[in-house]
Design a protein around this motif. Structure first.
Motif, mmCIF file in Angstrom:
data_model
loop_
_atom_site.group_PDB
_atom_site.id
_atom_site.type_symbol
_atom_site.label_atom_id
_atom_site.label_comp_id
_atom_site.label_asym_id
_atom_site.label_seq_id
_atom_site.Cartn_x
_atom_site.Cartn_y
_atom_site.Cartn_z
ATOM 1 N N PHE A 138 -2.507 3.872 10.654
ATOM 2 C CA PHE A 138 -3.279 3.407 9.505
ATOM 3 C C PHE A 138 -3.870 2.031 9.780
ATOM 4 C CE2 PHE A 138 -3.294 1.043 5.412
ATOM 5 C CZ PHE A 138 -4.204 1.827 4.709
ATOM 6 N N ASP A 139 -5.161 1.902 9.586
ATOM 7 C CA ASP A 139 -5.863 0.632 9.719
ATOM 8 C C ASP A 139 -5.777 -0.098 8.378
ATOM 9 O OD1 ASP A 139 -7.735 -1.450 9.721
ATOM 10 O OD2 ASP A 139 -9.152 -0.361 10.992
ATOM 11 N N ASN A 150 -2.866 -1.914 13.743
ATOM 12 C CA ASN A 150 -2.658 -0.788 12.847
ATOM 13 C C ASN A 150 -1.166 -0.557 12.612
ATOM 14 O OD1 ASN A 150 -5.423 -0.407 12.824
ATOM 15 N ND2 ASN A 150 -5.390 1.199 14.377
ATOM 16 N N TRP A 170 0.850 -1.190 0.000
ATOM 17 C CA TRP A 170 0.000 0.000 0.000
ATOM 18 C C TRP A 170 0.890 1.247 0.000
ATOM 19 C CZ3 TRP A 170 -0.362 3.857 3.851
ATOM 20 C CH2 TRP A 170 -1.423 4.759 3.705
ATOM 21 N N ALA A 185 -9.405 -1.621 7.073
ATOM 22 C CA ALA A 185 -10.329 -0.594 6.582
ATOM 23 C C ALA A 185 -9.675 0.308 5.546
ATOM 24 C CB ALA A 185 -10.832 0.252 7.749
ATOM 25 N N GLU A 186 -8.343 0.255 5.462
ATOM 26 C CA GLU A 186 -7.543 1.120 4.592
ATOM 27 C C GLU A 186 -7.892 2.592 4.830
ATOM 28 O OE1 GLU A 186 -7.413 0.021 0.499
ATOM 29 O OE2 GLU A 186 -6.306 -1.817 0.924
ATOM 30 N N GLU A 187 -7.787 2.985 6.109
ATOM 31 C CA GLU A 187 -8.039 4.376 6.447
ATOM 32 C C GLU A 187 -7.115 4.810 7.582
ATOM 33 O OE1 GLU A 187 -12.119 4.628 7.573
ATOM 34 O OE2 GLU A 187 -11.796 3.794 9.568
ATOM 35 N N ILE A 188 -6.831 6.116 7.589
ATOM 36 C CA ILE A 188 -6.020 6.709 8.638
ATOM 37 C C ILE A 188 -6.918 6.977 9.839
ATOM 38 C CG2 ILE A 188 -4.661 8.745 9.286
ATOM 39 C CD1 ILE A 188 -3.829 8.917 6.297
ATOM 40 N N VAL A 189 -6.541 6.441 11.000
ATOM 41 C CA VAL A 189 -7.380 6.572 12.186
ATOM 42 C C VAL A 189 -6.795 7.560 13.202
ATOM 43 C CG1 VAL A 189 -8.349 4.272 11.903
ATOM 44 C CG2 VAL A 189 -6.281 4.568 13.291
ATOM 45 N N GLU A 243 -0.706 8.213 -1.360
ATOM 46 C CA GLU A 243 -1.004 8.586 0.022
ATOM 47 C C GLU A 243 0.276 8.873 0.808
ATOM 48 O OE1 GLU A 243 -3.028 9.989 2.748
ATOM 49 O OE2 GLU A 243 -4.369 8.812 1.486
#
Length: 362
Positions: A273-274, A255, A237, A277-281, A241
């Protein structure tokens, strides 16, 4: 001497000792001909100092017995390049000659995972010589147990990344980094974590299985996971980003914590980063954003109290930030001298109990 500590909230900071050093490429230029590695307390006072006669970069590791593992600087003189173990008196008690580069890890079986580099032809990546990531697992008798050649796994990256991201990677290799195409700066052994448990529960592949290895291809803005021991890249990934990242590693919650340098963007951030879920938490940035910026080197580590220890390497600034973004400890190295490059690659925080054997022997 001014300690270099400008902020210290003892109620919120994680009490301990911080290990770091300024980078030395030519320690012979120092007044005494030696590079220095420091362990400082929360007031910035030196609790212990090691002295070395080789190049040194700050991904050092304090062992439970009080000894220290330290690497030469990446791209060091090949005649002296490698990993060394020092006793508290700075005597070399063990060494391993290799082209060590950016990272190493102590494994649970006391083996060492060392990231090194090779220079070979890789036609798949284009004409002429390429610098490639090369991982080795050795024991203390220097026997080789496992090795991994990054150039053998380019096809797996192509399969894992989207067509758009792979086009970005190909452009980077062809037009910007034809020689040092990967510039891997991380080799983290994944610990037990919640993402692996979640993957196991749904019956799919467990990409974040403990003992797998996280890598970080800075040249390509790509991070990923190597399956150990098969060597297959099973997750990747980052393009579009990340921006020149350092030290991605998996936390106990599954994470990834990443120092995202932003060398093109013009400001740095630390992100959590999770990967499912592919999202920044969670994210830490400066205020204004440009105030927090280290285009090269640097890193961040999660502390036991939930705070994050950050190395803003180009400014020699080490600081601890709480989850709400408040800086609760801040230290800027004032130990610069001739021979020092003037930056800090990474830092670590150890508990008082962990450093007790060292301090007792000092």
């Amino acid at each position: 001497m001014t300690t270099g500590v400008s902020i210290h909230d003892p109620d919120r900071a994680y009490e301990g000792y911080t290990l770091f050093n300024e980078t030395y490429q030519f320690p012979e230029d120092a007044p005494d001909g030696k590079g220095k590695i420091y362990l400082v307390d929360m007031d910035g006072e030196v609790a212990h100092r090691w002295e070395v006669e080789t190049a040194v970069q700050s991904h050092c590791h304090l062992l439970p017995n009080g000894n220290l593992l330290y690497p030469t600087r990446d791209r060091s003189d090949i005649a002296e390049a490698g990993l060394r173990e020092l006793d508290p008196g700075s005597n070399v008690v063990w060494s391993y000659h290799c082209r060590i580069d950016h990272d190493f890890q102590v494994m649970e079986n006391d083996h060492l995972l060392v990231h090194t580099i090779t220079d070979t032809m890789v036609p798949e990546l284009g004409p002429e010589l390429k610098r490639n990531p090369y991982l080795v697992e050795i024991d203390r008798d220097k026997e080789l147990h496992w090795e991994w050649f990054g150039e053998d796994h380019v096809g797996e990256l192509r399969e894992l990344l989207s067509a758009e991201d792979w086009a970005f990677v190909e452009d980077r290799i062809e037009n910007e980094y034809s020689f040092d195409w990967a510039h891997n700066n991380t080799a983290q052994i994944i610990p037990p974590n919640e993402t692996a448990e979640a993957e196991r529960e749904v019956g799919g592949p467990v990409r974040f299985r403990p003992d797998n290895i996280v890598f970080s291809y800075r040249s390509l803005d790509v991070i990923g996971v190597i399956d150990y021991p098969s060597g297959e890249i099973v997750w990747a990934w980052g393009p579009s980003e990340l921006d020149g990242q350092h030290l991605p590693h998996v936390l106990e919650n599954g994470n990834l914590l990443i120092f995202d340098n932003g060398d093109v963007r013009g400001w740095s951030r630390v992100i959590e980063f999770d990967p499912l879920a592919e999202e920044i938490v969670w994210e830490y940035t400066g205020d204004p954003r440009e105030e927090f910026y280290s285009p090269f080197i640097s890193g961040a580590r999660r502390l036991p109290n939930g705070n994050t220890l950050v190395c803003e390497g180009m400014k020699k600034r080490l600081f601890e930030v709480a989850p709400d973004g408040e800086v609760v400890w801040e230290f800027t190295s004032l130990f610069g001298e001739p021979g020092s490059v003037g930056n800090v690659y990474r830092c670590r925080r150890y508990s008082p109990a962990y450093v007790e054997p060292l301090l007792d022997a000092s």
